[in-house]
Scaffold this motif. Structure first.
Motif, PDB file in Angstrom:
ATOM      1  N   GLU A 109      -4.935   8.323   3.285  1.00  0.00           N
ATOM      2  CA  GLU A 109      -5.533   6.987   3.371  1.00  0.00           C
ATOM      3  C   GLU A 109      -4.602   5.959   2.760  1.00  0.00           C
ATOM      4  O   GLU A 109      -3.976   6.191   1.721  1.00  0.00           O
ATOM      5  N   TRP A 110      -4.504   4.788   3.420  1.00  0.00           N
ATOM      6  CA  TRP A 110      -3.706   3.700   2.876  1.00  0.00           C
ATOM      7  C   TRP A 110      -4.503   2.976   1.792  1.00  0.00           C
ATOM      8  O   TRP A 110      -5.608   2.483   2.046  1.00  0.00           O
TER       9      TRP A 110
ATOM     10  N   THR B 148      -0.986  -0.182  -3.666  1.00  0.00           N
ATOM     11  CA  THR B 148      -0.020   0.405  -4.596  1.00  0.00           C
ATOM     12  C   THR B 148      -0.204  -0.158  -6.000  1.00  0.00           C
ATOM     13  O   THR B 148      -0.061   0.557  -6.994  1.00  0.00           O
TER      14      THR B 148
ATOM     15  N   THR C  20       0.832  -1.194   0.000  1.00  0.00           N
ATOM     16  CA  THR C  20       0.000   0.000   0.000  1.00  0.00           C
ATOM     17  C   THR C  20       0.871   1.250   0.000  1.00  0.00           C
ATOM     18  O   THR C  20       2.081   1.191   0.253  1.00  0.00           O
ATOM     19  N   GLU C  21       0.241   2.364  -0.279  1.00  0.00           N
ATOM     20  CA  GLU C  21       0.898   3.662  -0.137  1.00  0.00           C
ATOM     21  C   GLU C  21      -0.123   4.666   0.387  1.00  0.00           C
ATOM     22  O   GLU C  21      -1.339   4.449   0.282  1.00  0.00           O
ATOM     23  N   LEU C  22       0.378   5.745   0.950  1.00  0.00           N
ATOM     24  CA  LEU C  22      -0.479   6.754   1.562  1.00  0.00           C
ATOM     25  C   LEU C  22      -0.873   7.786   0.516  1.00  0.00           C
ATOM     26  O   LEU C  22      -0.026   8.465  -0.056  1.00  0.00           O
ATOM     27  N   ARG C  23      -2.188   7.874   0.253  1.00  0.00           N
ATOM     28  CA  ARG C  23      -2.706   8.860  -0.697  1.00  0.00           C
ATOM     29  C   ARG C  23      -3.837   9.628  -0.031  1.00  0.00           C
ATOM     30  O   ARG C  23      -4.825   9.026   0.407  1.00  0.00           O
ATOM     31  N   ASP C  24      -3.657  10.937   0.041  1.00  0.00           N
ATOM     32  CA  ASP C  24      -4.681  11.803   0.649  1.00  0.00           C
ATOM     33  C   ASP C  24      -5.059  11.317   2.042  1.00  0.00           C
ATOM     34  O   ASP C  24      -6.242  11.289   2.432  1.00  0.00           O
TER      35      ASP C  24
END
Length: 312
Positions: A135-136, A139, A129-133
């Motif tokens: 939220e996890w 990816t 996963t990655e952190l976007r806005d």
């Protein structure tokens, strides 16, 4: 620029390194090991795996990129960026160019077909996963994530695993248990929510070349990925082997092994198979050439030859 790679039969394997360096001391990571064995093998353990000056254990956090039957498979996904990791403060808030290094290996996130998590530890699932806005989110949006069912049950904060049913043995274990909840919540749960997780147990066939097999002990769901293509053989063994000294002494576990007796039996079994079938052993964390063939040495085992990956 491209990542180092090699071919086994019709399968191509590339190596993408997220992080490299020392972690703790060798005898903290392999607590059963003795100084004499490290010293006796210093000529080949130093400098890739061990620094005798301060007893530092050296390792890579890395992903193996496997191209097989037209698919791109990632074996383990490292630590990830922006994580809270109390169990290993060294990796708290880590920031690397991992995705750029994947691109150097010819892999964009949307190209990935399958993600293999050999087990659910922080340094094997981070880039799930990655952190976007804030939220996890996954990816690899087009990938199926293969997660061992026993580990998913064990590490799910709502399940029966770490921290439930008994008190921690020591502060080290307590912090590991607390950290495992964070790992599940930021790296596993979002993949379930997206519908991309596939839970498996015992065995799982990916394609004609690749088979996942249960290899418990390090964690309840620890697994290996076996490669058979033409006459070539390999096995991605995850954390069955943290260090080459465990080839010499298979009874020696890492400090992270959940069931030490079972972990030692599993390690010995796969070393025996690798020696008999001339499988290339590909552990998760070895620096240097990254992988090796082993041979029988009396009642034990020894390194027979290193892989053709350049030393790193």
């Amino acid at each position: 620029m491209s990542a180092p790679s090699m071919s086994l039969g019709d399968v191509e394997i590339a190596r993408v390194i997220e992080w490299s360096g020392p972690i703790r001391t060798a005898r903290f990571i392999i607590p059963d090991s003795d100084e004499e064995t490290w010293q006796r093998n210093q000529d080949w353990l130093e400098p890739d795996f061990w620094n005798p000056a301060d007893d530092a254990y050296r390792c890579h956090i890395q992903t193996w990129v496997v191209r097989s039957e037209g698919k791109i498979i990632l074996v383990d996904t490292g630590v990830g960026n922006d994580r809270e990791r109390p169990q290993v403060p060294q990796f708290a808030g880590l920031r690397t160019e991992y995705l750029a290094r994947l691109r150097e290996a010819g892999v964009a996130p949307e190209d990935v077909d399958v993600v293999v998590n050999t087990h659910i530890h922080y340094d094997h699932v981070g880039w799930n996963t990655e952190l976007r806005d804030g939220e996890w989110v996954p990816t690899f949006l087009n990938a199926t994530y293969l997660i061992p069912r026993p580990d998913n049950l064990y590490f799910d904060p709502e399940g029966p695993g770490p921290g439930r049913g008994r008190a921690p043995r020591d502060d080290h274990e307590r912090v590991r248990w607390e950290g495992s909840k964070l790992v599940y919540n930021d790296s596993i749960a979002p993949v379930h929510r997206s519908g991309q997780a596939v839970l498996w147990e015992d065995t799982h066939r990916i394609d004609g070349n690749l088979l996942l097999e249960a290899a418990p002990g390090h964690t309840p769901g620890s697994s290996v990925l076996t490669l058979r293509s033409g006459t070539d053989r390999a096995v991605f063994v995850g954390d069955i082997l943290h260090s080459p000294v465990q080839v010499l002494e298979p009874a020696w576990n890492s400090c992270f092994c959940d069931d030490p007796r079972l972990a030692a039996r599993t390690r010995t079994s796969y070393l025996a198979r690798a020696a008999e079938e001339r499988e290339l052993l590909i552990p998760a964390h070895w620096p240097g050439h990254g992988a090796a063939e082993v041979r029988r040495d009396g009642d034990g085992f020894a390194i027979a030859d290193w892989a053709t990956f350049p030393r790193s």
